[in-house]
Design a protein around this motif. Sequence first.
Motif, PDB file in Angstrom:
ATOM      1  N   ARG A  88      15.444  27.455   0.400  1.00 15.72           N
ATOM      2  CA  ARG A  88      14.510  28.778  -0.094  1.00 15.72           C
ATOM      3  C   ARG A  88      14.677  29.138  -1.451  1.00 15.72           C
ATOM      4  NH1 ARG A  88      16.528  30.529   5.298  1.00 15.72           N
ATOM      5  NH2 ARG A  88      14.747  30.151   6.779  1.00 15.72           N
ATOM      6  N   ASP A  89      15.708  29.009  -1.886  1.00 17.86           N
ATOM      7  CA  ASP A  89      15.863  29.498  -3.559  1.00 17.86           C
ATOM      8  C   ASP A  89      14.748  28.805  -4.304  1.00 17.86           C
ATOM      9  OD1 ASP A  89      17.713  31.179  -2.864  1.00 17.86           O
ATOM     10  OD2 ASP A  89      19.441  29.920  -3.443  1.00 17.86           O
ATOM     11  N   LEU A  90      15.003  27.257  -4.098  1.00 17.83           N
ATOM     12  CA  LEU A  90      13.676  26.519  -4.861  1.00 17.83           C
ATOM     13  C   LEU A  90      12.383  26.893  -4.576  1.00 17.83           C
ATOM     14  CD1 LEU A  90      13.063  24.029  -6.788  1.00 17.83           C
ATOM     15  CD2 LEU A  90      13.313  22.387  -4.476  1.00 17.83           C
ATOM     16  N   ILE A  91      12.065  27.142  -3.297  1.00 20.44           N
ATOM     17  CA  ILE A  91      10.953  27.599  -3.062  1.00 20.44           C
ATOM     18  C   ILE A  91      10.336  29.068  -3.740  1.00 20.44           C
ATOM     19  CG2 ILE A  91       9.206  28.551  -0.950  1.00 20.44           C
ATOM     20  CD1 ILE A  91      10.884  26.399   0.636  1.00 20.44           C
ATOM     21  N   ALA A  92      11.377  29.725  -3.771  1.00 22.01           N
ATOM     22  CA  ALA A  92      11.075  31.127  -4.337  1.00 22.01           C
ATOM     23  C   ALA A  92      10.931  31.012  -5.979  1.00 22.01           C
ATOM     24  CB  ALA A  92      12.034  32.061  -4.090  1.00 22.01           C
ATOM     25  N   THR A  93      11.691  30.133  -6.394  1.00 25.63           N
ATOM     26  CA  THR A  93      11.896  29.824  -8.014  1.00 25.63           C
ATOM     27  C   THR A  93      10.256  29.313  -8.279  1.00 25.63           C
ATOM     28  OG1 THR A  93      14.145  29.518  -7.998  1.00 25.63           O
ATOM     29  CG2 THR A  93      12.721  28.727  -9.776  1.00 25.63           C
ATOM     30  N   VAL A 118       0.500  29.024   0.326  1.00 30.72           N
ATOM     31  CA  VAL A 118       1.499  28.199   0.491  1.00 30.72           C
ATOM     32  C   VAL A 118       1.086  26.703   0.338  1.00 30.72           C
ATOM     33  CG1 VAL A 118       2.552  27.069   2.825  1.00 30.72           C
ATOM     34  CG2 VAL A 118       2.197  29.606   2.540  1.00 30.72           C
ATOM     35  N   ARG A 119      -0.208  26.501   0.621  1.00 34.30           N
ATOM     36  CA  ARG A 119      -0.874  25.156   0.058  1.00 34.30           C
ATOM     37  C   ARG A 119      -0.444  24.647  -1.213  1.00 34.30           C
ATOM     38  NH1 ARG A 119      -3.895  21.807   3.177  1.00 34.30           N
ATOM     39  NH2 ARG A 119      -4.104  23.496   4.943  1.00 34.30           N
ATOM     40  N   LYS A 120      -0.824  25.850  -2.430  1.00 29.63           N
ATOM     41  CA  LYS A 120      -0.683  25.230  -3.463  1.00 29.63           C
ATOM     42  C   LYS A 120       0.688  25.024  -4.087  1.00 29.63           C
ATOM     43  CE  LYS A 120      -4.905  27.664  -5.213  1.00 29.63           C
ATOM     44  NZ  LYS A 120      -5.480  28.730  -6.097  1.00 29.63           N
ATOM     45  N   LEU A 121       1.722  25.916  -3.232  1.00 28.06           N
ATOM     46  CA  LEU A 121       3.092  25.876  -3.446  1.00 28.06           C
ATOM     47  C   LEU A 121       3.618  24.633  -3.075  1.00 28.06           C
ATOM     48  CD1 LEU A 121       5.521  27.065  -4.437  1.00 28.06           C
ATOM     49  CD2 LEU A 121       5.895  28.312  -2.218  1.00 28.06           C
ATOM     50  N   ALA A 122       2.914  24.083  -1.760  1.00 33.28           N
ATOM     51  CA  ALA A 122       3.548  22.805  -1.208  1.00 33.28           C
ATOM     52  C   ALA A 122       3.032  21.750  -2.235  1.00 33.28           C
ATOM     53  CB  ALA A 122       2.854  22.354   0.043  1.00 33.28           C
ATOM     54  N   LYS A 123       1.978  21.774  -2.775  1.00 37.01           N
ATOM     55  CA  LYS A 123       1.569  20.694  -3.933  1.00 37.01           C
ATOM     56  C   LYS A 123       2.298  20.753  -5.154  1.00 37.01           C
ATOM     57  CE  LYS A 123      -2.727  19.233  -6.507  1.00 37.01           C
ATOM     58  NZ  LYS A 123      -4.044  19.203  -6.607  1.00 37.01           N
ATOM     59  N   GLU A 124       2.468  21.862  -5.456  1.00 35.81           N
ATOM     60  CA  GLU A 124       3.629  21.983  -6.514  1.00 35.81           C
ATOM     61  C   GLU A 124       4.963  21.244  -6.221  1.00 35.81           C
ATOM     62  OE1 GLU A 124       4.042  23.086 -10.682  1.00 35.81           O
ATOM     63  OE2 GLU A 124       2.277  22.849  -9.519  1.00 35.81           O
ATOM     64  N   LEU A 125       5.610  21.608  -5.129  1.00 31.89           N
ATOM     65  CA  LEU A 125       6.796  21.008  -4.867  1.00 31.89           C
ATOM     66  C   LEU A 125       6.641  19.611  -4.357  1.00 31.89           C
ATOM     67  CD1 LEU A 125       7.864  24.188  -2.657  1.00 31.89           C
ATOM     68  CD2 LEU A 125       9.053  23.318  -4.736  1.00 31.89           C
ATOM     69  N   ASP A 152       9.215  25.425   7.785  1.00 28.64           N
ATOM     70  CA  ASP A 152      10.264  25.371   8.192  1.00 28.64           C
ATOM     71  C   ASP A 152      11.257  26.493   7.623  1.00 28.64           C
ATOM     72  OD1 ASP A 152       9.656  23.289   9.812  1.00 28.64           O
ATOM     73  OD2 ASP A 152      10.401  21.873   8.486  1.00 28.64           O
ATOM     74  N   TYR A 153      10.682  26.928   6.358  1.00 29.88           N
ATOM     75  CA  TYR A 153      11.309  27.821   5.334  1.00 29.88           C
ATOM     76  C   TYR A 153      10.931  29.168   5.399  1.00 29.88           C
ATOM     77  CZ  TYR A 153      13.774  23.570   3.888  1.00 29.88           C
ATOM     78  OH  TYR A 153      14.590  22.346   4.037  1.00 29.88           O
ATOM     79  N   VAL A 154       9.422  29.224   5.449  1.00 27.57           N
ATOM     80  CA  VAL A 154       8.773  30.639   5.538  1.00 27.57           C
ATOM     81  C   VAL A 154       7.829  30.688   6.532  1.00 27.57           C
ATOM     82  CG1 VAL A 154       9.391  31.287   3.306  1.00 27.57           C
ATOM     83  CG2 VAL A 154       7.389  29.843   3.514  1.00 27.57           C
ATOM     84  N   ARG A 155       7.442  31.600   7.098  1.00 31.93           N
ATOM     85  CA  ARG A 155       6.411  31.829   8.109  1.00 31.93           C
ATOM     86  C   ARG A 155       5.017  31.835   7.843  1.00 31.93           C
ATOM     87  NH1 ARG A 155       9.864  35.233  11.143  1.00 31.93           N
ATOM     88  NH2 ARG A 155       8.346  36.745  10.982  1.00 31.93           N
ATOM     89  N   GLY A 156       4.935  32.224   6.459  1.00 27.77           N
ATOM     90  CA  GLY A 156       3.511  32.418   6.010  1.00 27.77           C
ATOM     91  C   GLY A 156       3.836  32.827   4.436  1.00 27.77           C
ATOM     92  N   ARG A 157       2.661  33.421   3.914  1.00 23.98           N
ATOM     93  CA  ARG A 157       2.670  33.915   2.525  1.00 23.98           C
ATOM     94  C   ARG A 157       3.331  35.299   2.458  1.00 23.98           C
ATOM     95  NH1 ARG A 157      -0.767  36.932  -0.955  1.00 23.98           N
ATOM     96  NH2 ARG A 157      -1.203  35.912  -3.023  1.00 23.98           N
ATOM     97  N   SER A 158       3.336  36.061   3.765  1.00 22.80           N
ATOM     98  CA  SER A 158       3.968  37.442   3.468  1.00 22.80           C
ATOM     99  C   SER A 158       5.473  37.358   3.337  1.00 22.80           C
ATOM    100  CB  SER A 158       3.831  38.203   4.831  1.00 22.80           C
ATOM    101  OG  SER A 158       4.586  39.280   4.976  1.00 22.80           O
ATOM    102  N   GLU A 159       6.239  36.112   3.979  1.00 22.13           N
ATOM    103  CA  GLU A 159       7.568  35.967   3.774  1.00 22.13           C
ATOM    104  C   GLU A 159       8.087  35.268   2.506  1.00 22.13           C
ATOM    105  OE1 GLU A 159       9.622  35.557   8.250  1.00 22.13           O
ATOM    106  OE2 GLU A 159       9.440  33.752   7.039  1.00 22.13           O
ATOM    107  N   LEU A 160       6.978  34.627   2.028  1.00 21.58           N
ATOM    108  CA  LEU A 160       7.065  33.880   0.871  1.00 21.58           C
ATOM    109  C   LEU A 160       7.307  35.039  -0.372  1.00 21.58           C
ATOM    110  CD1 LEU A 160       7.256  31.521  -1.229  1.00 21.58           C
ATOM    111  CD2 LEU A 160       4.643  31.570  -1.314  1.00 21.58           C
TER     112      LEU A 160
END
Length: 248
Positions: free
Chosen positions: A32-37, A53-60, A69-77
Amino acid sequence: MYLMDTPYGSEVVPVWERPEPRPRAAPVPLSRDLIATVAIRLADEHGLDGLSVRKLAKELGVGPMRLYDYVRGRSELLDLMVDVVYAPIAEAGRQSGWRETVLAVAQATRAAALEHEWFADLLGGRPHLGPHGLAVAEAMAAALSRAPAVRGIDDLQRALGALNAFLVGAVRREVTERRTVRATGTDEAAFQTGLGPYLSRMLETGRYPTVARLVIEGAHLDPAESFAHNLTTVVDGLAGGSTRRVRR
């Protein structure tokens, strides 16, 4: 969906209380730390409209479903991102005096919003209840509860409301002006100069004498100095309170 049994039935567990998913044997490790960063970096570069979430996944370099598995959607992100931004603000709140605490937290909030402009868009709505957000709320509430004019919970609520109204308004206005300058290529002074002939005609009518004084005599104030001055004025007002009480 991660649920927890409570005396009131099953509840959805907030993202901050859920354990990290078990590590997978995958080429790209996640947390979650990496995802948030990474999400914060994307939002800094492209704004909240450019974050998904889709753009973030592509970046990762992972599939979108793996992020769920880590966040349920954009709101939790957004919740995770906001709480990361609150971390240095919470550190700033570790002052000894009540007044010093309020001033430090307010200045740190402004600094965070100028560094992460999208953060300003998320201020003023629902409370931010992540661990660092709660630490900031506690620091401000505890500090203001020690102000001389705050004598009870009603006074404390009003003081917090007044301070937050100033802080959110001031920060959003400054961020909005910065965005406007970038979008138009024209700062406030240049904007007023461009409308000079029209404004002169209107002011010469004599219908706007106080506005005329502001335009003619007023200086273009430095945003940081203005914020500090106005913040001090608000805090000193909260410290002194009012000699009149509203009768119900």
